[in-house]
Design a protein around this motif. Structure first.
Motif, PDB file in Angstrom:
ATOM      1  N   ASN A  76      28.712  45.606  19.680  1.00 31.63           N
ATOM      2  CA  ASN A  76      29.972  45.360  18.881  1.00 31.63           C
ATOM      3  C   ASN A  76      30.954  45.202  19.444  1.00 31.63           C
ATOM      4  O   ASN A  76      31.973  44.740  19.456  1.00 31.63           O
ATOM      5  N   SER A  77      31.143  46.384  20.422  1.00 30.12           N
ATOM      6  CA  SER A  77      32.689  46.006  20.610  1.00 30.12           C
ATOM      7  C   SER A  77      33.443  45.255  21.712  1.00 30.12           C
ATOM      8  O   SER A  77      33.873  44.808  21.992  1.00 30.12           O
ATOM      9  N   VAL A  78      31.404  45.127  22.686  1.00 27.79           N
ATOM     10  CA  VAL A  78      31.922  44.290  23.710  1.00 27.79           C
ATOM     11  C   VAL A  78      31.730  42.647  22.910  1.00 27.79           C
ATOM     12  O   VAL A  78      32.897  41.626  23.479  1.00 27.79           O
ATOM     13  N   PHE A  79      31.406  42.337  21.475  1.00 32.01           N
ATOM     14  CA  PHE A  79      32.066  40.740  20.773  1.00 32.01           C
ATOM     15  C   PHE A  79      33.506  40.865  20.762  1.00 32.01           C
ATOM     16  O   PHE A  79      33.733  39.958  20.713  1.00 32.01           O
ATOM     17  N   ILE A  80      33.891  42.461  20.189  1.00 30.87           N
ATOM     18  CA  ILE A  80      34.529  41.679  19.797  1.00 30.87           C
ATOM     19  C   ILE A  80      35.478  41.756  20.877  1.00 30.87           C
ATOM     20  O   ILE A  80      37.118  40.782  21.028  1.00 30.87           O
ATOM     21  N   THR A  81      35.389  42.403  21.694  1.00 35.72           N
ATOM     22  CA  THR A  81      36.396  42.612  22.965  1.00 35.72           C
ATOM     23  C   THR A  81      36.531  41.004  23.390  1.00 35.72           C
ATOM     24  O   THR A  81      37.789  40.252  24.117  1.00 35.72           O
ATOM     25  N   VAL A  82      34.713  40.375  23.779  1.00 34.96           N
ATOM     26  CA  VAL A  82      34.930  38.810  24.744  1.00 34.96           C
ATOM     27  C   VAL A  82      35.744  38.075  23.262  1.00 34.96           C
ATOM     28  O   VAL A  82      36.689  37.158  23.777  1.00 34.96           O
ATOM     29  N   VAL A  83      35.298  38.243  22.704  1.00 31.30           N
ATOM     30  CA  VAL A  83      35.518  36.753  21.391  1.00 31.30           C
ATOM     31  C   VAL A  83      37.242  37.065  20.897  1.00 31.30           C
ATOM     32  O   VAL A  83      37.824  36.041  20.869  1.00 31.30           O
ATOM     33  N   GLY A  84      37.251  38.295  21.442  1.00 33.22           N
ATOM     34  CA  GLY A  84      38.701  38.175  20.214  1.00 33.22           C
ATOM     35  C   GLY A  84      40.069  38.192  21.441  1.00 33.22           C
ATOM     36  O   GLY A  84      40.761  37.315  21.293  1.00 33.22           O
ATOM     37  N   THR A  85      39.646  38.346  22.896  1.00 36.64           N
ATOM     38  CA  THR A  85      40.584  38.813  24.342  1.00 36.64           C
ATOM     39  C   THR A  85      40.763  36.881  24.913  1.00 36.64           C
ATOM     40  O   THR A  85      41.527  36.125  24.465  1.00 36.64           O
ATOM     41  N   LEU A 132      47.981  33.611  31.932  1.00 36.35           N
ATOM     42  CA  LEU A 132      46.776  34.131  31.887  1.00 36.35           C
ATOM     43  C   LEU A 132      45.048  35.621  31.618  1.00 36.35           C
ATOM     44  O   LEU A 132      45.245  35.857  30.888  1.00 36.35           O
ATOM     45  N   LEU A 133      45.075  35.441  33.079  1.00 34.91           N
ATOM     46  CA  LEU A 133      43.820  36.869  33.632  1.00 34.91           C
ATOM     47  C   LEU A 133      45.358  37.959  32.929  1.00 34.91           C
ATOM     48  O   LEU A 133      45.014  39.499  32.486  1.00 34.91           O
ATOM     49  N   THR A 134      46.768  37.950  33.644  1.00 32.01           N
ATOM     50  CA  THR A 134      47.680  39.133  32.824  1.00 32.01           C
ATOM     51  C   THR A 134      47.284  39.285  31.578  1.00 32.01           C
ATOM     52  O   THR A 134      46.874  40.816  30.975  1.00 32.01           O
ATOM     53  N   ILE A 135      47.711  38.754  30.105  1.00 37.34           N
ATOM     54  CA  ILE A 135      47.873  39.095  29.286  1.00 37.34           C
ATOM     55  C   ILE A 135      47.036  39.545  29.029  1.00 37.34           C
ATOM     56  O   ILE A 135      46.338  40.096  27.674  1.00 37.34           O
ATOM     57  N   GLY A 136      45.539  38.091  29.162  1.00 40.06           N
ATOM     58  CA  GLY A 136      44.157  38.541  28.685  1.00 40.06           C
ATOM     59  C   GLY A 136      44.102  40.493  29.151  1.00 40.06           C
ATOM     60  O   GLY A 136      42.583  40.607  28.155  1.00 40.06           O
ATOM     61  N   MET A 137      44.171  40.904  30.507  1.00 40.27           N
ATOM     62  CA  MET A 137      43.818  42.184  30.674  1.00 40.27           C
ATOM     63  C   MET A 137      44.677  43.109  29.324  1.00 40.27           C
ATOM     64  O   MET A 137      43.700  43.506  28.795  1.00 40.27           O
ATOM     65  N   PHE A 138      45.911  43.014  29.137  1.00 44.44           N
ATOM     66  CA  PHE A 138      46.125  43.992  27.570  1.00 44.44           C
ATOM     67  C   PHE A 138      45.064  43.617  26.789  1.00 44.44           C
ATOM     68  O   PHE A 138      45.438  44.149  26.191  1.00 44.44           O
ATOM     69  N   TYR A 139      45.497  41.929  26.097  1.00 49.22           N
ATOM     70  CA  TYR A 139      44.814  42.160  25.016  1.00 49.22           C
ATOM     71  C   TYR A 139      43.096  42.823  25.155  1.00 49.22           C
ATOM     72  O   TYR A 139      42.775  43.348  24.710  1.00 49.22           O
ATOM     73  N   ALA A 140      42.598  42.324  25.907  1.00 49.41           N
ATOM     74  CA  ALA A 140      40.896  43.722  25.968  1.00 49.41           C
ATOM     75  C   ALA A 140      40.718  44.691  26.052  1.00 49.41           C
ATOM     76  O   ALA A 140      40.305  45.303  25.450  1.00 49.41           O
ATOM     77  N   ILE A 141      41.989  45.578  26.726  1.00 52.98           N
ATOM     78  CA  ILE A 141      42.152  46.661  27.061  1.00 52.98           C
ATOM     79  C   ILE A 141      42.140  46.816  25.334  1.00 52.98           C
ATOM     80  O   ILE A 141      41.763  48.494  24.907  1.00 52.98           O
ATOM     81  N   ALA A 142      43.356  46.162  24.581  1.00 52.62           N
ATOM     82  CA  ALA A 142      44.244  47.105  23.412  1.00 52.62           C
ATOM     83  C   ALA A 142      42.646  46.810  22.358  1.00 52.62           C
ATOM     84  O   ALA A 142      42.819  47.600  21.940  1.00 52.62           O
ATOM     85  N   LYS A 143      41.878  45.202  22.336  1.00 50.19           N
ATOM     86  CA  LYS A 143      41.013  45.514  21.464  1.00 50.19           C
ATOM     87  C   LYS A 143      39.635  46.594  21.702  1.00 50.19           C
ATOM     88  O   LYS A 143      39.140  46.847  21.241  1.00 50.19           O
TER      89      LYS A 143
END
Length: 294
Positions: free
Chosen positions: A75-84, A194-205
């Motif tokens: 579930n965490s992987v799904f939320i992180t990957v799709v959400g990011t 894109l990689l920068t904000i993607g990393m921020f989003y992934a960590i937050a989610k």
């Protein structure tokens, strides 16, 4: 070729950075040592020792043997990957629109976004919105929650403003529309941001715990961070389901709770830590790599 000289300021900076690194590296290695130590010998670990006593994977086997943990991890992987992915796409496309010089009412829109960023809604209002959308106890609630962060949007806008106008104008002369400009010009040239904000989003989610514990109520839709808190903080022994057979097969009399906590924390840390070596290698290349020069 420039000669590299070791000066006192460089030596002090290197020493400070080494100490800062150790403050983060040593506790992680200590957790790993506890997680890999044999339950009968873990008491021999003292302080911040980083070498396991009696190598064993039993703590990881016990934690991962529970189907709830595996479900929470997926579930965490799904939320992180799709959400990011969705957050990156919509943040970038919003930044593209907001950086167009022909956009009407640009200043009022930016003021409105900044007000939203400063005055965030309360948890009650957010809960009612999620409820009205029929997303309670759905993974999509966490995927769609705060899909666009205004601060990251502003960061993306600053990067897109650096793309040369000549590049955009040349594409327009060739007949490119906005979607062609966005997908074939803006996105490829924005790899670093894109990689920068993607990393921020992934960590937050990945690390989101509070809202997940409110919006997701069932065991089937729980996430790893919620389960981690229940086990580590509340000492919920649900993760010990099925441990008896494992202990019998490995000739182990009793498990150590601190080692189980360490194993659970390591499991929660590893997936997000794997992002850093993948992303950091791209930081050495420029944003305009392959583009034209003014």
């Amino acid at each position: 070729m420039l000669e590299r000289r070791l000066t006192v300021p460089k030596l002090l900076i290197g020493l400070v950075l080494t100490l800062v690194t150790l403050t983060m590296f040593v506790p992680i290695m200590n957790l790993l040592a506890r997680a890999l130590s044999h339950p009968a010998k873990v008491y021999l670990l003292h302080g911040y020792e980083v070498w396991p006593r009696g190598f064993s994977f039993i703590n990881f086997q016990v934690v991962l043997s529970n189907p709830i943990v595996g479900r929470a991890l997926l579930n965490s992987v799904f939320i992180t990957v799709v959400g990011t992915c969705l957050s990156i796409f919509f943040t970038t496309i919003a930044a593209y629109v907001l950086t167009r010089k022909t956009l009407a009412f640009k200043t009022p829109i930016m003021i409105f976004l900044i007000i939203i960023m400063i005055f965030e809604p309360g948890i009650v209002q957010e809960y009612m919105v999620i409820k009205d959308l029929h997303l309670l106890d759905s993974l999509w609630a966490m995927v769609l929650y705060r899909m666009i962060n205004v601060y990251y949007l502003i960061i993306m806008m600053r990067f897109l403003e650096e793309i040369p106008d000549s590049l955009i104008e040349a594409a327009k002369i060739d007949g490119a529309g906005h979607m062609t400009l966005f997908m074939r010009i803006v996105m490829p040239l924005s790899r670093i941001p894109l990689l920068t904000i993607g990393m921020f989003y992934a960590i937050a989610k990945w690390n989101e715990f509070f809202k997940s514990s409110i919006f997701l109520s069932s065991r089937e839709n729980t996430v790893l961070q919620v389960l981690l808190r229940q086990f580590v903080v509340e000492r919920d022994t649900t993760a010990l389901v099925g441990a008896a057979d494992l202990l019998k097969n490995n000739n182990i009399a009793q498990l150590d709770f601190s080692s189980l906590k360490a194993a659970t924390i390591i499991i929660a840390m590893v997936p997000i830590l794997m992002l850093y070596p993948i992303i950091l290698k791209y930081y050495t290349k420029g944003v305009m790599d392959g583009g034209v020069k003014e």
